[in-house]
Design an enzyme around this catalytic site. Structure first.
Site, PDB file in Angstrom:
ATOM      1  N   ASN A 244      -7.077   0.472  -7.211  1.00  0.00           N
ATOM      2  CA  ASN A 244      -6.356  -0.484  -8.052  1.00  0.00           C
ATOM      3  C   ASN A 244      -6.630  -1.876  -7.492  1.00  0.00           C
ATOM      4  O   ASN A 244      -6.090  -2.254  -6.461  1.00  0.00           O
ATOM      5  CB  ASN A 244      -4.853  -0.166  -8.007  1.00  0.00           C
ATOM      6  CG  ASN A 244      -4.030  -1.169  -8.788  1.00  0.00           C
ATOM      7  OD1 ASN A 244      -4.576  -2.024  -9.483  1.00  0.00           O
ATOM      8  ND2 ASN A 244      -2.719  -1.082  -8.673  1.00  0.00           N
ATOM      9  N   TRP A 245      -7.486  -2.594  -8.196  1.00  0.00           N
ATOM     10  CA  TRP A 245      -7.904  -3.918  -7.694  1.00  0.00           C
ATOM     11  C   TRP A 245      -6.823  -4.976  -7.898  1.00  0.00           C
ATOM     12  O   TRP A 245      -6.965  -6.093  -7.406  1.00  0.00           O
ATOM     13  CB  TRP A 245      -9.192  -4.362  -8.380  1.00  0.00           C
ATOM     14  CG  TRP A 245     -10.409  -3.569  -8.010  1.00  0.00           C
ATOM     15  CD1 TRP A 245     -10.473  -2.430  -7.232  1.00  0.00           C
ATOM     16  CD2 TRP A 245     -11.764  -3.858  -8.396  1.00  0.00           C
ATOM     17  NE1 TRP A 245     -11.770  -1.998  -7.121  1.00  0.00           N
ATOM     18  CE2 TRP A 245     -12.586  -2.856  -7.818  1.00  0.00           C
ATOM     19  CE3 TRP A 245     -12.362  -4.850  -9.174  1.00  0.00           C
ATOM     20  CZ2 TRP A 245     -13.972  -2.833  -8.002  1.00  0.00           C
ATOM     21  CZ3 TRP A 245     -13.741  -4.837  -9.357  1.00  0.00           C
ATOM     22  CH2 TRP A 245     -14.530  -3.833  -8.762  1.00  0.00           C
ATOM     23  N   LYS A 246      -5.809  -4.662  -8.679  1.00  0.00           N
ATOM     24  CA  LYS A 246      -4.730  -5.620  -8.963  1.00  0.00           C
ATOM     25  C   LYS A 246      -5.326  -6.949  -9.474  1.00  0.00           C
ATOM     26  O   LYS A 246      -6.356  -6.927 -10.140  1.00  0.00           O
ATOM     27  CB  LYS A 246      -3.841  -5.786  -7.724  1.00  0.00           C
ATOM     28  CG  LYS A 246      -3.362  -4.426  -7.184  1.00  0.00           C
ATOM     29  CD  LYS A 246      -2.320  -4.509  -6.130  1.00  0.00           C
ATOM     30  CE  LYS A 246      -1.921  -3.103  -5.679  1.00  0.00           C
ATOM     31  NZ  LYS A 246      -0.846  -3.088  -4.691  1.00  0.00           N
TER      32      LYS A 246
ATOM     33  N   HIS B  66       3.134   0.797 -12.608  1.00  0.00           N
ATOM     34  CA  HIS B  66       3.005   0.370 -11.214  1.00  0.00           C
ATOM     35  C   HIS B  66       4.264  -0.398 -10.789  1.00  0.00           C
ATOM     36  O   HIS B  66       4.834  -1.146 -11.587  1.00  0.00           O
ATOM     37  CB  HIS B  66       1.761  -0.503 -11.044  1.00  0.00           C
ATOM     38  CG  HIS B  66       1.416  -0.692  -9.601  1.00  0.00           C
ATOM     39  ND1 HIS B  66       2.064  -1.598  -8.807  1.00  0.00           N
ATOM     40  CD2 HIS B  66       0.538  -0.040  -8.802  1.00  0.00           C
ATOM     41  CE1 HIS B  66       1.574  -1.508  -7.569  1.00  0.00           C
ATOM     42  NE2 HIS B  66       0.653  -0.577  -7.543  1.00  0.00           N
TER      43      HIS B  66
ATOM     44  N   GLU C  88       4.643  -2.975  -9.143  1.00  0.00           N
ATOM     45  CA  GLU C  88       4.558  -4.436  -9.321  1.00  0.00           C
ATOM     46  C   GLU C  88       4.853  -4.820 -10.771  1.00  0.00           C
ATOM     47  O   GLU C  88       5.442  -5.864 -11.037  1.00  0.00           O
ATOM     48  CB  GLU C  88       3.175  -4.930  -8.867  1.00  0.00           C
ATOM     49  CG  GLU C  88       3.046  -4.867  -7.348  1.00  0.00           C
ATOM     50  CD  GLU C  88       1.658  -4.585  -6.820  1.00  0.00           C
ATOM     51  OE1 GLU C  88       0.679  -4.733  -7.570  1.00  0.00           O
ATOM     52  OE2 GLU C  88       1.563  -4.190  -5.643  1.00  0.00           O
TER      53      GLU C  88
ATOM     54  N   GLU D 280       4.067   6.253  -5.289  1.00  0.00           N
ATOM     55  CA  GLU D 280       3.833   5.079  -4.454  1.00  0.00           C
ATOM     56  C   GLU D 280       5.178   4.537  -3.973  1.00  0.00           C
ATOM     57  O   GLU D 280       5.828   3.765  -4.703  1.00  0.00           O
ATOM     58  CB  GLU D 280       3.109   3.991  -5.249  1.00  0.00           C
ATOM     59  CG  GLU D 280       1.739   4.396  -5.741  1.00  0.00           C
ATOM     60  CD  GLU D 280       0.849   3.188  -5.998  1.00  0.00           C
ATOM     61  OE1 GLU D 280      -0.198   3.096  -5.350  1.00  0.00           O
ATOM     62  OE2 GLU D 280       1.219   2.320  -6.809  1.00  0.00           O
TER      63      GLU D 280
ATOM     64  N   GLY E 255       1.108  -2.366   0.403  1.00  0.00           N
ATOM     65  CA  GLY E 255       0.656  -3.647   0.937  1.00  0.00           C
ATOM     66  C   GLY E 255       1.355  -4.054   2.223  1.00  0.00           C
ATOM     67  O   GLY E 255       1.236  -5.189   2.676  1.00  0.00           O
TER      68      GLY E 255
ATOM     69  N   SER F  46      -0.720   1.768   1.353  1.00  0.00           N
ATOM     70  CA  SER F  46      -1.381   1.545   2.641  1.00  0.00           C
ATOM     71  C   SER F  46      -2.261   2.708   3.080  1.00  0.00           C
ATOM     72  O   SER F  46      -2.346   3.023   4.270  1.00  0.00           O
ATOM     73  CB  SER F  46      -0.354   1.209   3.726  1.00  0.00           C
ATOM     74  OG  SER F  46       0.320   0.002   3.401  1.00  0.00           O
TER      75      SER F  46
ATOM     76  N   GLY G 258      -4.937   0.297  -2.919  1.00  0.00           N
ATOM     77  CA  GLY G 258      -4.905  -1.127  -3.214  1.00  0.00           C
ATOM     78  C   GLY G 258      -5.901  -1.862  -2.322  1.00  0.00           C
ATOM     79  O   GLY G 258      -7.112  -1.875  -2.575  1.00  0.00           O
ATOM     80  N   GLY G 259      -5.393  -2.465  -1.264  1.00  0.00           N
ATOM     81  CA  GLY G 259      -6.199  -3.333  -0.397  1.00  0.00           C
ATOM     82  C   GLY G 259      -7.527  -2.733   0.027  1.00  0.00           C
ATOM     83  O   GLY G 259      -8.567  -3.402  -0.036  1.00  0.00           O
TER      84      GLY G 259
HETATM   85  P1  13P Z   1      -2.075  -0.841  -0.860  1.00  0.00           P
HETATM   86  O1  13P Z   1      -3.082   0.259  -0.672  1.00  0.00           O
HETATM   87  O2  13P Z   1      -2.643  -2.212  -0.707  1.00  0.00           O
HETATM   88  O3  13P Z   1      -0.827  -0.594  -0.061  1.00  0.00           O
HETATM   89  O4  13P Z   1      -1.614  -0.775  -2.415  1.00  0.00           O
HETATM   90  C1  13P Z   1      -1.236   0.441  -2.953  1.00  0.00           C
HETATM   91  C2  13P Z   1      -1.084   0.278  -4.414  1.00  0.00           C
HETATM   92  O5  13P Z   1      -0.180  -0.410  -4.875  1.00  0.00           O
HETATM   93  C3  13P Z   1      -2.069   0.918  -5.293  1.00  0.00           C
HETATM   94  O6  13P Z   1      -1.651   0.885  -6.619  1.00  0.00           O
END
Ligand code: 13P
Length: 249
Positions: free
Chosen positions: A9-11, A94, A96, A166, A172, A212, A233-234
């Site tokens: 997920n590149w956000k 998600h 967010e 999640e 994050g 993470s 994510g990251g």
């Molecule tokens: P991180 O891997 O950066 O913690 O993000 C997880 C995430 O929100 C994937 O959708």
């Protein structure tokens, strides 16, 4: 049988040039696992990403969509629009989106139905906040999120559904749920679908863990029997790290 899936997920990261660069780096990686690989660039780069991965073992998916067919929803994107550029899968719910864009269970339930009506696959995200876990309410919170958004579906609809647990406190933050915490929740979730539906729905449901996940912890998390992959994510923004996670299966 359920599939292993690792989705990036590149956000809200990567403009067009950065998207091109990362995709060309991803294409240079070698996949040694059986996991399905997905990437979710931002809307503006979906078409380009789709075109440039056509011949590769990478599925391009969307990060969100609207529940309406079309109409006066300025700034929104419909399922039909995604399908028209070849996108078959969408991430919904998600944390967010729930936290910053007020996405409710009710809206998500409509989005899920709309995606299924368009024969799309959904990666449905959910998870508790730190305060829920501290007070031991994590299973109740997760159950409510799942029941409210998904339990109007028929058993047959679950062929369209992938779940992504999640925990908000692990996103994050560098703080990962321990492999045992992830397994415990994933087993709880699978059991919920066994009770509400049947063995086939429960056993065929891929349940991803997100929060993470990194190259150095992926193997242990993925070794758990009810963890069928990861939503990353990251670490999905670096090709080598992402494929180290893909290859952790
Ligand atoms: P991180 O891997 O950066 O913690 O993000 C997880 C995430 O929100 C994937 O959708």
């Amino acid at each position: 049988m359920r599939k292993h899936i690792v989705a990036g997920n590149w956000k809200m990261n990567n403009d067009l040039i950065q998207t091109e660069t990362l995709i060309s780096e991803l294409k240079q990686q070698t996949k040694t696992s059986d996991a399905e690989v997905m990437i979710a660039p931002t809307f503006t780069n979906l078409w380009h990403a789709f075109e440039s991965t056509r011949l590769d073992d990478i599925e391009v998916v969307a990060q969100n969509m609207h529940f309406a067919e079309n109409g006066a929803y300025t700034g929104e994107v419909s399922a039909a629009m995604l399908k028209s550029i070849g996108i078959q899968t969408v991430i919904l719910g998600h944390s967010e989106r729930r936290a910053y864009f007020n996405e409710t269970d009710e809206a998500l339930s409509k989005k899920v139905s709309q995606a299924i009506a368009h024969d799309m696959r959904v990666i449905f995200c959910f998870g508790e906040e730190l305060s829920d876990r501290k007070s031991g309410r994590q299973e109740d919170v997760v159950k409510t999120q799942l029941v409210n958004a998904l339990c109007h579906l028929k058993a047959d609809d679950y062929k369209h559904i992938v779940l992504a647990y999640e925990p908000v406190w692990a996103i994050g933050t560098g703080e990962t749920a321990t492999p045992d915490q992830a397994q415990e929740m994933h087993a709880f979730i699978r059991n919920l679908f066994r009770e509400r539906y049947n063995d086939a729905v429960a056993d065929n449901l891929s349940i991803l863990y997100g929060g993470s996940v990194k190259p150095d912890n992926a193997k242990e998390i993925f070794s758990k029997p009810d963890v069928d992959g990861g939503l990353i994510g990251g670490a999905s923004l670096k090709a080598e790290d992402f494929y180290a996670i893909v290859n952790a299966f």
